[in-house]
Design an enzyme around this catalytic site. Structure first.
Site, PDB file in Angstrom:
ATOM      1  N   ARG A 291       0.812  -1.226   0.000  1.00 35.58           N
ATOM      2  CA  ARG A 291       0.000   0.000   0.000  1.00 35.58           C
ATOM      3  C   ARG A 291       0.845   1.276   0.000  1.00 35.58           C
ATOM      4  NH1 ARG A 291      -3.129  -2.731   3.982  1.00 35.58           N
ATOM      5  NH2 ARG A 291      -4.839  -3.868   2.992  1.00 35.58           N
ATOM      6  N   LYS A 313       0.809  11.162 -10.791  1.00 39.73           N
ATOM      7  CA  LYS A 313      -0.112  10.258 -11.497  1.00 39.73           C
ATOM      8  C   LYS A 313       0.690   9.019 -11.865  1.00 39.73           C
ATOM      9  CE  LYS A 313      -3.773  12.870 -13.729  1.00 39.73           C
ATOM     10  NZ  LYS A 313      -4.356  13.355 -14.995  1.00 39.73           N
ATOM     11  N   GLU A 355       4.277  18.282 -24.801  1.00 40.19           N
ATOM     12  CA  GLU A 355       3.797  18.622 -23.443  1.00 40.19           C
ATOM     13  C   GLU A 355       4.368  19.974 -22.989  1.00 40.19           C
ATOM     14  OE1 GLU A 355       1.416  17.137 -21.935  1.00 40.19           O
ATOM     15  OE2 GLU A 355       1.516  14.953 -22.155  1.00 40.19           O
ATOM     16  N   LYS A 406       3.251  22.512 -14.000  1.00 45.12           N
ATOM     17  CA  LYS A 406       2.650  21.277 -13.472  1.00 45.12           C
ATOM     18  C   LYS A 406       2.497  21.384 -11.956  1.00 45.12           C
ATOM     19  CE  LYS A 406       2.235  16.453 -13.852  1.00 45.12           C
ATOM     20  NZ  LYS A 406       2.279  15.329 -14.722  1.00 45.12           N
ATOM     21  N   GLU A 416      -7.062  15.721  -8.860  1.00 46.37           N
ATOM     22  CA  GLU A 416      -7.730  16.116 -10.096  1.00 46.37           C
ATOM     23  C   GLU A 416      -9.244  16.284  -9.969  1.00 46.37           C
ATOM     24  OE1 GLU A 416      -7.044  13.468 -13.392  1.00 46.37           O
ATOM     25  OE2 GLU A 416      -6.720  15.138 -14.753  1.00 46.37           O
ATOM     26  N   ARG A 420      -6.495  20.659 -11.790  1.00 40.70           N
ATOM     27  CA  ARG A 420      -5.492  19.785 -12.406  1.00 40.70           C
ATOM     28  C   ARG A 420      -5.918  19.309 -13.795  1.00 40.70           C
ATOM     29  NH1 ARG A 420      -1.682  15.038  -9.910  1.00 40.70           N
ATOM     30  NH2 ARG A 420      -0.690  14.616 -11.903  1.00 40.70           N
ATOM     31  N   ASN A 424      -4.633  18.465 -18.785  1.00 35.66           N
ATOM     32  CA  ASN A 424      -5.084  17.468 -19.747  1.00 35.66           C
ATOM     33  C   ASN A 424      -5.426  18.107 -21.098  1.00 35.66           C
ATOM     34  OD1 ASN A 424      -6.973  14.629 -20.002  1.00 35.66           O
ATOM     35  ND2 ASN A 424      -5.233  14.639 -18.625  1.00 35.66           N
ATOM     36  N   HIS A 427      -5.505  16.191 -24.392  1.00 34.73           N
ATOM     37  CA  HIS A 427      -5.413  14.759 -24.112  1.00 34.73           C
ATOM     38  C   HIS A 427      -6.687  13.978 -24.424  1.00 34.73           C
ATOM     39  CE1 HIS A 427      -1.739  15.981 -22.179  1.00 34.73           C
ATOM     40  NE2 HIS A 427      -1.450  14.748 -21.826  1.00 34.73           N
ATOM     41  N   HIS A 431      -5.427  10.823 -26.228  1.00 32.06           N
ATOM     42  CA  HIS A 431      -5.466   9.450 -25.724  1.00 32.06           C
ATOM     43  C   HIS A 431      -6.240   8.520 -26.671  1.00 32.06           C
ATOM     44  CE1 HIS A 431      -4.540  10.339 -21.196  1.00 32.06           C
ATOM     45  NE2 HIS A 431      -3.464  10.266 -21.934  1.00 32.06           N
ATOM     46  N   HIS A 443       2.981   9.514 -27.343  1.00 37.17           N
ATOM     47  CA  HIS A 443       2.041  10.279 -26.533  1.00 37.17           C
ATOM     48  C   HIS A 443       2.076  11.784 -26.872  1.00 37.17           C
ATOM     49  CE1 HIS A 443      -0.274  11.406 -22.972  1.00 37.17           C
ATOM     50  NE2 HIS A 443       0.677  12.271 -22.646  1.00 37.17           N
TER      51      HIS A 443
END
Ligand SMILES: NC(=O)c1ccc[n+]([C@@H]2O[C@H](COP(=O)([O-])OP(=O)(O)OC[C@H]3O[C@@H](n4cnc5c(N)ncnc54)[C@H](O)[C@@H]3O)[C@@H](O)[C@H]2O)c1
Ligand SMILES: O=C(O)C(=O)C[C@@H](O)[C@H](O)[C@H](O)COP(=O)(O)O
Length: 539
Positions: A291, A313, A355, A406, A416, A420, A424, A427, A431, A443
């Site tokens: 965990r 992330k 990016e 960022k 998010e 946040r 994206n 994206h 994606h 990407h």
């Protein structure tokens, strides 16, 4: 307005004055010690002032003096051991950092520091059993010091000169301090050789380190492994499949099995080294093993440096889509070593610029100016000749600015919920393209086309004019990035965009610009605009 080149904090006996003086001497800068300044101002020794007026009065004088000096002194400034515990001083240090300042936490070996603190004598905070008092204060102060400082320097075994040189190297590096609600603060260090801080960032708790990397970055992982072994860790070298093939549940499962077989405990740690796919996977393993264990990222691609390695992330892909399984789990540090870029192929460097441009479009327009001014050199990037050239500094500045964008978005919205999501930009379609291209499209390239799509959509909705859409196309293509895609049906794209993590229920949600450097949410736009914008990027 002047401000100190560096502010040194640390426990009593850490060597703040001794090392601070060395630093000042090497850099030919003035040196100031807050305790000496206080004694001068109040006209008596600190122990006498403590006796007469008590600690709260002392802290008030101390804090006032420090706050003044943070905006008026341009040398090396060393603070008394307890100074950073005062809220007003903490606020002033945070403002100093926000303005580009460097607060250095000098982390000495406790035994050495206690010995030095006892030797000096005259310390009212150590009255009674000095070692027991020191340990108690360390327990209270260490977490605060870690939070307050943006440069952490371990000095165990170093001479004052050695420690001073280490501090100077670290202060001169570019670094972005990531902090905020629900985040244990950490630094993104940027520069040639920053991987050398690996052991400092991992700390002395882990016994075993899982070094997770791909074969393609073997030269850099060899360096990391050597550093880790020198640091006394047992290193498990874990090679994963390259790129998106490494971001799968099967690969994660294989690593969990190894960690189990090799006796990894909760105090052991993970180092993720490679492109964004490797750091995403390594972060996911770190987040899930027992965990959550400590992890440090050593990004080796531009995209991983500016984006994937920072912000927490972590995740894997599933047959249903990209990054659909994962967690928000922040690293203990990120070491973006420019030396890694020496082996980076040109096309993968250019992909990373996607990016970088995104961060310019959504927040920092200066990034766009830098990209414009250096487009030809960036497009011609050649890792083998890059280090030591003026372009290296340009790239380092782009990395620092992009990571700063960022960090800003992540600081108040790690999980998010709103702000946040602006990261994206581009994206939603990006994606979908990656998925439909079976991840053979890079990407950053998919995000570049996705940004043109988002710009078209914004224009159709009346938020931006056609010139800004054209600017997307011209800037991105000047960098060598694609601006169109024509290899799939609108219905397939639409179905995937509905599975995007920003979508809610049956409604699509996009991030679009309403001007350069400013983004807004676009919820549930009309179906014909969604389709028309798609038509425009296929031409
Ligand atoms: N977690 C996040 O916030 C975040 C942000 C952006 C992107 N990502 C993810 O990052 C991934 C993309 O990252 P990427 O562009 O780095 O791709 P990547 O990890 O697939 O790396 C691209 C290729 O470059 C190679 N490579 C990397 N560094 C190298 C070096 N120094 N020398 C030689 N070869 C090198 C890799 O082995 C790979 O073959 C995607 O999976 C994306 O979803 C995550
Ligand atoms: O950090 C974020 O948040 C981002 O959205 C950064 C993106 O550039 C990055 O590509 C991220 O991996 C996308 O995440 P996802 O949640 O859309 O899968």
């Amino acid at each position: 307005m002047s401000r100190p080149k560096a502010v040194i904090i640390g426990m009593m006996g850490a060597g703040k004055t001794r090392v601070g003086r060395e630093i000042a001497q090497i850099l030919s800068l003035p040196f100031a010690d807050a305790d000496i300044d206080i004694e001068r101002e109040v006209g008596m020794k600190i122990p006498a002032y403590f006796d007469k007026f008590g600690e709260p009065e002392f802290r008030k004088v101390e804090s006032r003096l420090i706050c003044e000096k943070l905006t008026s002194f341009d040398g090396i400034f060393s603070l008394g051991g307890g100074a950073p515990m005062t809220p007003a001083t903490q606020e002033a240090l945070a403002a100093y950092i926000a303005d580009g300042g460097r607060v250095v936490y000098l982390m000495a070996d406790p035994a050495e520091a206690m010995e030095r603190a006892n030797r000096g004598g005259g310390r009212p905070m150590l009255n009674g059993d000095a070692n027991a008092r020191w340990k108690k204060l360390f327990k209270e102060r260490d977490p605060v010091f870690r939070q307050v400082a943006n440069v952490h320097v371990h000095t165990r075994g170093l001479t004052p000169q050695g420690a001073a040189k280490k501090v100077i190297d670290m202060v001169n590096e570019r670094a972005v301090h990531v902090t905020g609600t629900a985040i244990d603060p950490y630094d993104v260090a940027i520069g040639e050789g920053v991987m050398n801080h690996l052991v400092d960032v991992l700390g002395d708790k882990p016994v075993r380190i899982a070094l997770i990397h791909t074969q393609s970055v073997q030269r850099h992982s060899d360096r990391a492994r050597a550093l880790l072994r020198q640091g006394g860790y047992e290193v498990s070298d874990i090679v994963i499949p390259d790129a998106e093939a490494g971001k799968t549940i099967e690969v994660a499962n294989g690593i969990w099995q190894r960690l189990g077989n090799e006796g990894f405990t909760r105090s052991d740690a993970v180092v993720g080294l490679g492109g964004g796919a490797a750091t995403d996977l390594a972060g996911f393993v770190a987040a899930t093993w027992m965990r959550g264990v400590r992890y440090v990222n050593c990004p080796t691609s531009l995209l991983a440096m500016v984006d994937a390695s920072t912000g927490g992330k972590t995740g894997i892909n599933t047959p249903q889509g990209k990054n659909l399984v994962g967690s928000f789990y922040t690293p203990a540090g990120v070491l973006a070593d420019m030396k890694s870029l020496a082996t980076l192929p040109n096309d993968i460097f250019i992909e990373g610029l996607g990016e970088v441009a995104k961060s310019g479009f959504i927040m920092d327009a200066e990034i766009l100016s830098i990209l414009e001014s250096h487009a030809a050199e960036l497009k011609a990037f050649d890792g083998t000749t890059f280090l030591g050239t003026p372009l290296e500094d340009v790239v380092a500045e782009l990395i620092e600015r992009t990571v700063t964008v960022k960090a800003y978005h992540v600081s108040s919205d790690l999980k998010e919920k709103g702000l946040r999501e602006f990261l994206n930009y581009g994206h939603t379609l990006g994606h979908a393209i990656e998925k439909l291209e079976h991840f053979h499209w890079r990407h950053g390239n998919a995000v570049a086309v996705g940004m043109v799509y988002a710009a078209e959509l914004s224009h159709l909705m009346g938020y931006i004019d056609a010139d800004l859409v054209d600017y997307h196309r011209s800037l991105l293509s000047s960098l060598g990035l694609p601006t169109s895609w024509n290899n799939g049906s609108f219905d397939d794209v639409l179905a995937l965009m509905h599975r995007d993590k920003k979508a809610r229920g049956n409604e699509l949600r996009f991030v679009v610009l309403d001007r350069v450097g400013h983004v807004i949410h676009l919820d549930n736009p009309p179906a014909d605009a969604v389709r028309e914008a798609f038509e425009r990027i296929t031409r």
